[in-house]
Design a protein around this motif. Structure first.
Motif, mmCIF file in Angstrom:
data_model
loop_
_atom_site.group_PDB
_atom_site.id
_atom_site.type_symbol
_atom_site.label_atom_id
_atom_site.label_comp_id
_atom_site.label_asym_id
_atom_site.label_seq_id
_atom_site.Cartn_x
_atom_site.Cartn_y
_atom_site.Cartn_z
ATOM 1 N N PRO A 92 0.725 -1.352 -0.136
ATOM 2 C CA PRO A 92 -0.034 0.006 -0.182
ATOM 3 C C PRO A 92 0.716 1.283 -0.160
ATOM 4 N N LEU A 93 1.969 1.011 0.404
ATOM 5 C CA LEU A 93 3.029 2.423 0.412
ATOM 6 C C LEU A 93 3.349 3.027 -0.923
ATOM 7 N N TRP A 94 3.220 2.364 -1.921
ATOM 8 C CA TRP A 94 3.891 2.925 -3.262
ATOM 9 C C TRP A 94 3.245 3.909 -3.760
ATOM 10 N N SER A 95 1.813 4.094 -3.635
ATOM 11 C CA SER A 95 1.115 5.302 -4.167
ATOM 12 C C SER A 95 -0.148 5.524 -3.387
ATOM 13 N N PHE A 96 -0.697 6.725 -3.251
ATOM 14 C CA PHE A 96 -1.890 7.088 -2.583
ATOM 15 C C PHE A 96 -2.845 6.089 -3.431
ATOM 16 N N HIS A 97 -2.878 5.963 -4.842
ATOM 17 C CA HIS A 97 -4.090 5.248 -5.415
ATOM 18 C C HIS A 97 -3.979 3.894 -4.757
ATOM 19 N N ARG A 98 -2.777 3.195 -4.623
ATOM 20 C CA ARG A 98 -2.692 2.202 -4.058
ATOM 21 C C ARG A 98 -3.025 1.784 -2.814
ATOM 22 N N GLU A 100 -13.999 3.335 4.370
ATOM 23 C CA GLU A 100 -14.466 4.103 6.014
ATOM 24 C C GLU A 100 -13.934 5.482 6.082
ATOM 25 N N LEU A 101 -12.492 5.225 5.875
ATOM 26 C CA LEU A 101 -11.395 6.491 5.958
ATOM 27 C C LEU A 101 -10.545 6.658 4.900
ATOM 28 N N THR A 102 -10.474 7.685 4.165
ATOM 29 C CA THR A 102 -9.142 7.870 3.440
ATOM 30 C C THR A 102 -8.941 9.425 3.383
ATOM 31 N N LEU A 103 -7.773 9.653 3.454
ATOM 32 C CA LEU A 103 -7.187 11.115 3.333
ATOM 33 C C LEU A 103 -6.945 11.503 1.957
ATOM 34 N N PHE A 104 -6.836 10.518 1.087
ATOM 35 C CA PHE A 104 -6.122 10.603 -0.364
ATOM 36 C C PHE A 104 -7.095 10.426 -1.286
ATOM 37 N N GLY A 105 -8.115 11.198 -1.667
ATOM 38 C CA GLY A 105 -8.826 11.255 -2.615
ATOM 39 C C GLY A 105 -8.309 11.457 -4.159
ATOM 40 N N PRO A 106 -8.903 11.024 -5.306
ATOM 41 C CA PRO A 106 -8.192 11.028 -6.608
ATOM 42 C C PRO A 106 -7.744 12.279 -6.802
ATOM 43 N N GLU A 107 -8.320 13.328 -6.470
ATOM 44 C CA GLU A 107 -7.892 14.840 -6.904
ATOM 45 C C GLU A 107 -6.468 14.934 -6.139
ATOM 46 N N THR A 108 -6.070 14.202 -5.003
ATOM 47 C CA THR A 108 -4.730 14.621 -4.265
ATOM 48 C C THR A 108 -3.750 13.679 -4.970
ATOM 49 N N TRP A 109 -3.853 12.470 -5.707
ATOM 50 C CA TRP A 109 -3.071 11.498 -6.127
ATOM 51 C C TRP A 109 -1.896 12.161 -7.031
ATOM 52 N N ALA A 110 -2.313 12.993 -8.064
ATOM 53 C CA ALA A 110 -1.502 13.486 -9.061
ATOM 54 C C ALA A 110 -0.786 14.464 -8.461
ATOM 55 N N LEU A 111 -1.183 15.066 -7.475
ATOM 56 C CA LEU A 111 -0.390 16.271 -6.668
ATOM 57 C C LEU A 111 0.589 16.050 -5.790
ATOM 58 N N HIS A 112 0.409 14.663 -5.391
ATOM 59 C CA HIS A 112 1.227 14.412 -4.154
ATOM 60 C C HIS A 112 1.986 13.029 -4.619
ATOM 61 N N ALA A 113 1.738 12.332 -5.518
ATOM 62 C CA ALA A 113 2.015 10.955 -5.955
ATOM 63 C C ALA A 113 3.814 11.068 -5.900
ATOM 64 N N SER A 114 4.314 11.975 -6.818
ATOM 65 C CA SER A 114 5.790 11.974 -6.735
ATOM 66 C C SER A 114 6.508 12.091 -5.317
ATOM 67 N N ALA A 115 6.199 12.994 -4.634
ATOM 68 C CA ALA A 115 6.744 12.966 -3.299
ATOM 69 C C ALA A 115 6.529 11.802 -2.255
ATOM 70 N N PHE A 116 5.351 11.381 -2.584
ATOM 71 C CA PHE A 116 4.860 10.311 -1.597
ATOM 72 C C PHE A 116 5.812 9.106 -2.084
ATOM 73 N N ASN A 117 5.902 8.772 -3.288
ATOM 74 C CA ASN A 117 6.749 7.664 -3.654
ATOM 75 C C ASN A 117 8.311 7.780 -3.350
ATOM 76 N N ARG A 118 8.858 9.152 -3.533
ATOM 77 C CA ARG A 118 10.347 9.330 -2.871
ATOM 78 C C ARG A 118 10.176 8.606 -1.423
ATOM 79 N N ALA A 119 9.153 9.315 -0.811
ATOM 80 C CA ALA A 119 9.535 9.352 0.911
ATOM 81 C C ALA A 119 9.164 7.623 1.161
ATOM 82 N N HIS A 120 8.076 6.964 0.322
ATOM 83 C CA HIS A 120 7.857 5.757 0.940
ATOM 84 C C HIS A 120 8.215 4.548 0.011
ATOM 85 N N ALA A 121 8.955 4.647 -1.056
ATOM 86 C CA ALA A 121 9.324 3.371 -2.052
ATOM 87 C C ALA A 121 10.054 2.589 -1.115
ATOM 88 N N VAL A 122 9.743 1.330 -1.304
ATOM 89 C CA VAL A 122 10.462 0.132 -0.634
ATOM 90 C C VAL A 122 11.139 -0.840 -1.580
#
Length: 222
Positions: free
Chosen positions: A181-187, A200-222
């Motif tokens: 699950p940590l590879w991307s917001f969408h995942r 039930e609970l998500t803080l990452f809707g579709p509108e945020t994926w494109a905006l934050h995906a690059s930073a998220f992937n750099r921070a959490h890629a495993v």
């Protein structure tokens, strides 16, 4: 079944983990568990093996000292030799003498280790952790049966695909860890639906994926 992700420090992710009662597997850093978090303590052997290095005993003991001051994890993995077969089992048995007995230590099993080998020593451990190759992981049901026969826990380790996570669920594993699950917001959101059945609970809707995906992937890629 208890779900454990990789070691994330993203506060939004931790909010979601806390909502669902999910934990994190700690390898590198000192963890600050949320109250009641089912966190796991990884021995780091797989990380060292993947980097082509021998198991770093000094680093392991240093991390153990820091983690021990925090409290008791849901599970902790006894040092093992990745791809070491029965030699790994003997290595883990020797390590037991150096580990705090108050913690729930799990024995890592992998290719080359037989059920009968583990059954003889299983009373010394709190549970079985299934490692090994994809082929070895197809034996998960047998290891779960062995663990439960002796009233021990069974953990399906490194379930890197939805198929493996579903297998862990089907065989009634007590817990499973996955960095999937940590590879991307969408995942992450799609995983919640697959694992929990609803979002039930998500803080990452579709509108945020494109905006934050690059930073998220750099921070959490495993």
């Amino acid at each position: 079944m208890i779900f454990i992700t990789g070691d994330t420090r993203n506060t939004k992710l931790i909010t979601i983990l806390r909502h669902y009662g999910w934990g994190r597997m700690v390898i590198n850093k000192k963890i600050h568990p949320y109250p009641g978090e089912p966190w796991g303590f990884d021995n780091g052997a797989f990380r060292d093996w993947r980097s082509g290095k021998p198991f770093d005993e000094v680093a392991f003991m240093h991390r153990l000292d820091m983690a021990y001051s925090i409290g008791t994890p849901y599970m902790a993995v006894v040092p093992d030799i990745v791809a070491g077969g029965k030699r790994s089992l003997e290595f883990s048995l020797r390590w037991l003498e150096r580990l705090p007995r108050q913690w729930p230590w799990y024995l890592a099993v992998q290719d080359g280790i037989q059920l009968q080998d583990v059954e003889e020593v299983l009373p010394l451990f709190s549970g079985i952790l299934l490692g090994g190759t994809d082929r070895f992981k197809t034996t998960a049901w047998y290891w779960k049966q062995l663990a439960h026969k002796h009233r021990k826990k069974f953990h399906y380790a490194r379930a890197g695909t939805p198929r493996k996570i579903e297998l862990a669920r089907q065989i009634s594993a007590d817990s499973v860890d996955s960095a999937f699950p940590l590879w991307s917001f969408h995942r992450f959101d799609s995983f919640i639906v697959a694992f929990h059945g609803s979002l039930e609970l998500t803080l990452f809707g579709p509108e945020t994926w494109a905006l934050h995906a690059s930073a998220f992937n750099r921070a959490h890629a495993v």
